[in-house]
Each structure stands twice: as structure tokens, then as C-alpha cells.
Design a protein around this motif. Structure first.
Motif, mmCIF file in Angstrom:
data_model
loop_
_atom_site.group_PDB
_atom_site.id
_atom_site.type_symbol
_atom_site.label_atom_id
_atom_site.label_comp_id
_atom_site.label_asym_id
_atom_site.label_seq_id
_atom_site.Cartn_x
_atom_site.Cartn_y
_atom_site.Cartn_z
ATOM 1 N N ALA A 1 0.818 -1.218 0.000
ATOM 2 C CA ALA A 1 0.000 0.000 0.000
ATOM 3 C C ALA A 1 0.847 1.262 0.000
ATOM 4 O O ALA A 1 0.559 2.219 -0.733
ATOM 5 C CB ALA A 1 -0.947 0.000 1.196
ATOM 6 N N ALA A 2 1.883 1.311 0.832
ATOM 7 C CA ALA A 2 2.726 2.505 0.921
ATOM 8 C C ALA A 2 3.425 2.783 -0.398
ATOM 9 O O ALA A 2 3.450 3.925 -0.883
ATOM 10 C CB ALA A 2 3.744 2.347 2.041
ATOM 11 N N ALA A 3 3.985 1.738 -1.011
ATOM 12 C CA ALA A 3 4.681 1.911 -2.293
ATOM 13 C C ALA A 3 3.700 2.352 -3.376
ATOM 14 O O ALA A 3 4.031 3.193 -4.228
ATOM 15 C CB ALA A 3 5.359 0.606 -2.695
ATOM 16 N N SER A 4 2.506 1.794 -3.359
ATOM 17 C CA SER A 4 1.491 2.166 -4.345
ATOM 18 C C SER A 4 1.087 3.622 -4.201
ATOM 19 O O SER A 4 0.974 4.356 -5.187
ATOM 20 C CB SER A 4 0.263 1.265 -4.191
ATOM 21 O OG SER A 4 -0.725 1.581 -5.149
ATOM 22 N N MET A 5 0.897 4.076 -2.951
ATOM 23 C CA MET A 5 0.540 5.477 -2.726
ATOM 24 C C MET A 5 1.676 6.414 -3.124
ATOM 25 O O MET A 5 1.432 7.473 -3.720
ATOM 26 C CB MET A 5 0.149 5.695 -1.270
ATOM 27 C CG MET A 5 -1.238 5.203 -0.934
ATOM 28 S SD MET A 5 -1.767 5.693 0.720
ATOM 29 C CE MET A 5 -0.796 4.554 1.714
ATOM 30 N N ASN A 6 2.891 6.027 -2.809
ATOM 31 C CA ASN A 6 4.034 6.867 -3.184
ATOM 32 C C ASN A 6 4.070 7.072 -4.695
ATOM 33 O O ASN A 6 4.341 8.180 -5.176
ATOM 34 C CB ASN A 6 5.333 6.225 -2.714
ATOM 35 C CG ASN A 6 5.488 6.256 -1.205
ATOM 36 O OD1 ASN A 6 4.794 7.015 -0.516
ATOM 37 N ND2 ASN A 6 6.376 5.433 -0.681
ATOM 38 N N ALA A 7 3.807 6.009 -5.447
ATOM 39 C CA ALA A 7 3.811 6.106 -6.909
ATOM 40 C C ALA A 7 2.597 6.871 -7.416
ATOM 41 O O ALA A 7 2.700 7.677 -8.348
ATOM 42 C CB ALA A 7 3.855 4.704 -7.515
ATOM 43 N N ALA A 8 1.446 6.628 -6.803
ATOM 44 C CA ALA A 8 0.212 7.283 -7.258
ATOM 45 C C ALA A 8 0.275 8.795 -7.096
ATOM 46 O O ALA A 8 -0.121 9.548 -7.987
ATOM 47 C CB ALA A 8 -0.984 6.717 -6.487
ATOM 48 N N PHE A 9 0.784 9.253 -5.954
ATOM 49 C CA PHE A 9 0.827 10.690 -5.672
ATOM 50 C C PHE A 9 2.114 11.353 -6.171
ATOM 51 O O PHE A 9 2.274 12.567 -6.021
ATOM 52 C CB PHE A 9 0.677 10.936 -4.172
ATOM 53 C CG PHE A 9 -0.645 10.509 -3.601
ATOM 54 C CD1 PHE A 9 -1.827 11.010 -4.102
ATOM 55 C CD2 PHE A 9 -0.711 9.594 -2.550
ATOM 56 C CE1 PHE A 9 -3.058 10.624 -3.575
ATOM 57 C CE2 PHE A 9 -1.922 9.199 -2.014
ATOM 58 C CZ PHE A 9 -3.100 9.712 -2.523
ATOM 59 N N ALA A 10 3.023 10.576 -6.742
ATOM 60 C CA ALA A 10 4.320 11.110 -7.159
ATOM 61 C C ALA A 10 4.224 12.317 -8.095
ATOM 62 O O ALA A 10 4.986 13.281 -7.926
ATOM 63 C CB ALA A 10 5.161 10.007 -7.805
ATOM 64 N N PRO A 11 3.323 12.330 -9.080
ATOM 65 C CA PRO A 11 3.245 13.518 -9.946
ATOM 66 C C PRO A 11 2.903 14.792 -9.175
ATOM 67 O O PRO A 11 3.439 15.858 -9.473
ATOM 68 C CB PRO A 11 2.138 13.150 -10.938
ATOM 69 C CG PRO A 11 2.156 11.658 -10.994
ATOM 70 C CD PRO A 11 2.458 11.239 -9.586
ATOM 71 N N ALA A 12 2.027 14.687 -8.187
ATOM 72 C CA ALA A 12 1.682 15.857 -7.377
ATOM 73 C C ALA A 12 2.864 16.267 -6.511
ATOM 74 O O ALA A 12 3.189 17.459 -6.408
ATOM 75 C CB ALA A 12 0.464 15.558 -6.512
ATOM 76 N N VAL A 13 3.511 15.287 -5.888
ATOM 77 C CA VAL A 13 4.654 15.573 -5.027
ATOM 78 C C VAL A 13 5.776 16.235 -5.817
ATOM 79 O O VAL A 13 6.356 17.240 -5.387
ATOM 80 C CB VAL A 13 5.159 14.284 -4.350
ATOM 81 C CG1 VAL A 13 6.466 14.547 -3.607
ATOM 82 C CG2 VAL A 13 4.106 13.735 -3.391
ATOM 83 N N SER A 14 6.090 15.697 -6.994
ATOM 84 C CA SER A 14 7.209 16.231 -7.790
ATOM 85 C C SER A 14 6.915 17.624 -8.335
ATOM 86 O O SER A 14 7.826 18.384 -8.633
ATOM 87 C CB SER A 14 7.527 15.279 -8.946
ATOM 88 O OG SER A 14 6.449 15.190 -9.860
ATOM 89 N N SER A 15 5.640 17.971 -8.451
ATOM 90 C CA SER A 15 5.267 19.299 -8.952
ATOM 91 C C SER A 15 5.421 20.380 -7.893
ATOM 92 O O SER A 15 5.407 21.573 -8.208
ATOM 93 C CB SER A 15 3.822 19.292 -9.447
ATOM 94 O OG SER A 15 2.903 19.245 -8.358
#
Length: 418
Positions: A113-127
């Protein structure tokens, strides 16, 4: 260069110094978190834009296939298409806030779950754009509990998400909170919230043995909403620069209210291609919002191939439409996102004042990111005032809701809905 603190170094410090250091660190952390939560503000050109992302259903990235796409799109299609769509939307719309309205991951297919969330929200985080999230009915079906999922989200970079309001210890669910959007810098309202955003956990499935189907917004959550709305209204009309009425509010959660079933093709903008998968009971939250008087629109997800927006007693009830490629959809019907734009009014002296109009539109994940269904949700000149709303509720103008067009779904049937 000084070495970073290690656990061993920290424990070797004198007790008094250690306590002072740790206390200072807590103050800095709390201050930083408070500053982050209060950073939302209208731009210098008087705008505040929100990108809504509904039902990403992210799982394991490249190895997770797309669902319900055209045969020509199947090869190479995966969760990465969802990520690419978010990047495109951020680049095209340049939102001030990104809101994820649940089923951010599809728990059954997410190995971690944690890895999936990190990948899912990555575009928002990187922006580096502020973002907020609520939970859907699938987020907790992997390796983390519902509370664990929300705790992980709260710790991620650039998020404004909160676990729950600290002053309401017994509130149901996880991810009930509000955010305030201040007036434009340099304006007379720069220290007031001129747009209020509410986020609630609409649950996953019924926890009452005699009631089947999906969850709903509970009385404890509605009480928190009422108290928060009242507090914000008092602050807005209080001097200095007290206003005549409260600031407009927008509400975000996952599962639609039963009132979404009140619409047909004659009184909404968009499409309805499946039934309304709300709870089988009506919790009364729509009436609660009417009584509060500040809510102009509600935004949900859950039903992926519905994307309509309709107005009921001057509150807009809006779907975003399915965003994620591992979520069920309709082949040939493009994945989509909803955008909301609030614009301030110019004062007599040329400075920005309170919110004048709130608009919305959707963008399709096609070659041109086509814009469709632009509409005005609310304008200051067309709103029903607070007392009129209270009168409508008092007279019981709003009829009770029943699910005549859709049979009740058992828990076993709904839990496997994509």
C-alpha cells in the motif's frame, strides 16, 4: 561541516539540553505544518484553481494493466498512463491545489500500500503543488488499515491532508479536515479565508449489520462540519473588513449522496451512464449543508462513468468522472478530470475583494486534452442567501430520497466493484 544528528548522539546529550532540543524541534515542526496548511491563497490575478483527480485505482505501476480501453490501447497500457495524465493536467492547468477524491489505490491489486501510494501521488509531489486527499472504499484493502493509509498520506511531501481535526477526538473515519484559502496578497481580505474547503471520509462499507451497501457521512462528522462552518462564517463577518455574509464553501468526498439520484438528462451538465452507488440510507448530510448556508458545490467520485454536475436547491452536486486507467471505465470514453476556478471581485478602489464567481469544466485525456462542459456553478449575484436556505429547510421543501431506480446491493456485490 557538522555531522547530522544520530540516535546515539542524541542520547548522549545532557538531559536538560536534550529536552530543550526536542521541544524546539516539535515547535518548529508544528510551525512548519501550520504554515503549510495556511499557504493557500488567491493569486495576484484574483484566481484560485483546483484540479480534482477521482479514482486513480493505482496498484503496482507498469505491471498493472489498464481496464476498459480500446483494443488499440491495450498494449503497454498500465498505471503509468494514469501518472502521465496527471502530469499533463498539471502542465496544462497549473492548478493551485490538487484534490484526490478517494480510491487513490486499488487495494486488492496493490502489493504494498505505501509503495502504491508513493507512486500514485508522485506527480503531485514532484510538482511541489499543494495537494489534499480523502479516502475511498478501496484504499484500505491492501497492506494498511484505513487509519494507516491516511497516516501515510499525511506524512507525504507537499500534502495539506490531515488525519482528523485534533479538537474532535471521537469523530468517525479518517481524513476529515478543512482548508482555508486566503484573499489575494495585498488586498484588504488577505488575512481572511474567502473560500473554504471541506474534506470528509464517506466511509467504505456499512458497519451496521442490518444495513447493506456503502458507507455514509456519520453524525459526528456532520457535527464537526456544522461547527467548522459556523466558526468560519463568524470569522468572515467579524471586523476588520467584516463581510455581510459567509465565504463560499466547496466540499470533497468519495461516495455520492443519495441526492445525486434526483437528476436526469434535463437538469444536469455531463453524462449519467450508470446508477448512483450511494449508501442505501440517507444520512441527512445534504440537509446539513443546506442549513450551514455556505456550501456551493459538492465533488465526488466512485461512479466512474458518471461525470455530470447538477444543481439542487442551489447546491451543485458534481462527479469528476473516472481518472485512472486501472479503474473500470468505458472503452472509447476518455478518462477525465474536473477543474474548478474561483475568481475574486474587483473593489471600487481596484483591489481584489471576495469571491465573485466559481466555474468548472472537465478535461479529457485525448490528444488535445479537450475541454468540455464549462459551466458556472455559483456567482455572488445569483446565490440564495442564508436565511432563504434556512426557510427552505424549515418548510421541509426538500423531499425524502428513495432508490427507486436501483436495487440495494449486498456487501458482497459492492465490495468487488472496480
Amino acid at each position: 561541516m557538522a555531522k547530522p544528528w544520530t540516535k546515539k548522539q542524541c542520547y548522549s546529550m545532557p538531559a536538560a539540553l536534550l529536552i530543550a532540543f526536542c521541544f524546539s524541534w516539535i515547535l518548529v515542526s508544528v510551525g512548519a505544518a501550520s504554515e503549510l496548511r495556511n499557504q493557500l491563497r488567491f493569486s495576484k490575478d484574483g484566481h484560485f484553481k483546483i484540479l480534482q483527480v477521482a479514482d486513480m485505482h493505482f496498484a503496482d505501476g507498469k505491471s498493472t494493466p489498464c481496464l476498459n480501453v480500446l483494443p488499440s490501447q491495450i498494449d503497454g497500457c498500465s498505471d503509468l498512463n494514469t501518472s502521465a495524465f496527471i502530469h499533463r493536467m498539471i502542465e496544462a492547468e497549473k492548478p493551485h491545489l490538487i484534490v484526490f477524491t478517494g480510491d487513490n489505490i486499488f487495494g486488492y491489486d496493490a502489493t504494498d500500500a505505501a509503495a502504491s501510494m508513493n507512486a500514485a501521488f508522485a506527480p503531485a509531489v514532484s510538482s511541489s503543488i499543494p495537494w489534499a486527499a480523502v479516502l475511498g472504499n478501496h484504499d484500505q484493502e491492501s497492506t494498511l488499515s484505513r487509519e494507516g493509509v491516511m497516516k501515510h498520506i499525511v506524512e507525504m511531501k507537499h500534502t495539506l491532508s490531515q488525519l482528523n481535526p485534533p479538537e474532535f477526538e471521537d469523530i468517525d473515519g479518517f481524513g476529515n479536515y478543512n482548508l482555508e484559502v486566503s484573499g489575494a496578497e495585498g488586498s484588504s481580505l488577505h488575512n481572511k479565508s474567502v473560500l473554504n474547503l471541506y474534506f470528509l471520509d464517506s466511509g467504505d462499507y456499512s458497519t451496521v449489520s442490518t444495513i447493506s451497501g456503502y458507507g455514509w457521512i456519520k453524525p459526528s462528522q456532520q457535527y464537526w462540519f456544522q461547527r467548522t462552518s459556523k466558526k468560519l462564517r463568524k470569522a468572515y463577518v467579524r471586523n476588520p473588513d467584516g463581510q455581510k455574509s459567509g465565504a463560499p464553501g466547496l466540499v470533497y468526498f468519495h461516495i455520492p449522496l443519495p441526492e445525486f439520484a434526483r437528476f436526469d438528462s434535463s437538469n444536469f451538465t455531463g453524462v449519467k451512464q450508470e446508477g448512483i452507488s450511494s449508501a442505501t440510507v440517507n444520512s441527512g448530510f445534504f440537509t446539513t449543508m443546506l442549513e450551514a448556508g455556505d456550501v456551493k458545490a459538492v465533488f465526488t467520485g466512485h461512479d466512474h462513468i458518471n461525470d455530470f454536475c447538477g444543481k439542487l436547491i442551489n447546491i451543485n452536486l458534481c462527479y469528476a468522472g473516472g481518472f485512472g486507467y486501472h479503474a473500470y471505465g468505458k472503452a472509447g470514453w476518455a478518462r477525465r478530470a474536473r477543474v474548478v476556478l474561483a475568481t475574486l471581485e474587483k473593489g471600487e478602489q481596484g483591489g481584489w475583494r471576495e469571491v465573485k464567481v466559481i466555474k468548472t469544466w472537465k478535461r479529457l485525456d485525448d490528444k488535445y486534452l479537450t475541454t468540455i462542459d464549462s459551466q458556472v456553478l455559483w456567482s455572488r449575484s445569483s446565490g440564495v442567501d442564508h436565511e432563504e436556505r434556512k426557510m427552505l429547510v424549515a418548510l421541509e421543501w426538500f423531499p425524502s430520497i428513495c432508490h427507486e431506480d436501483k436495487p440495494s446491493l449486498s456487501r458482497e456485490k459492492v465490495r468487488f466493484k472496480y
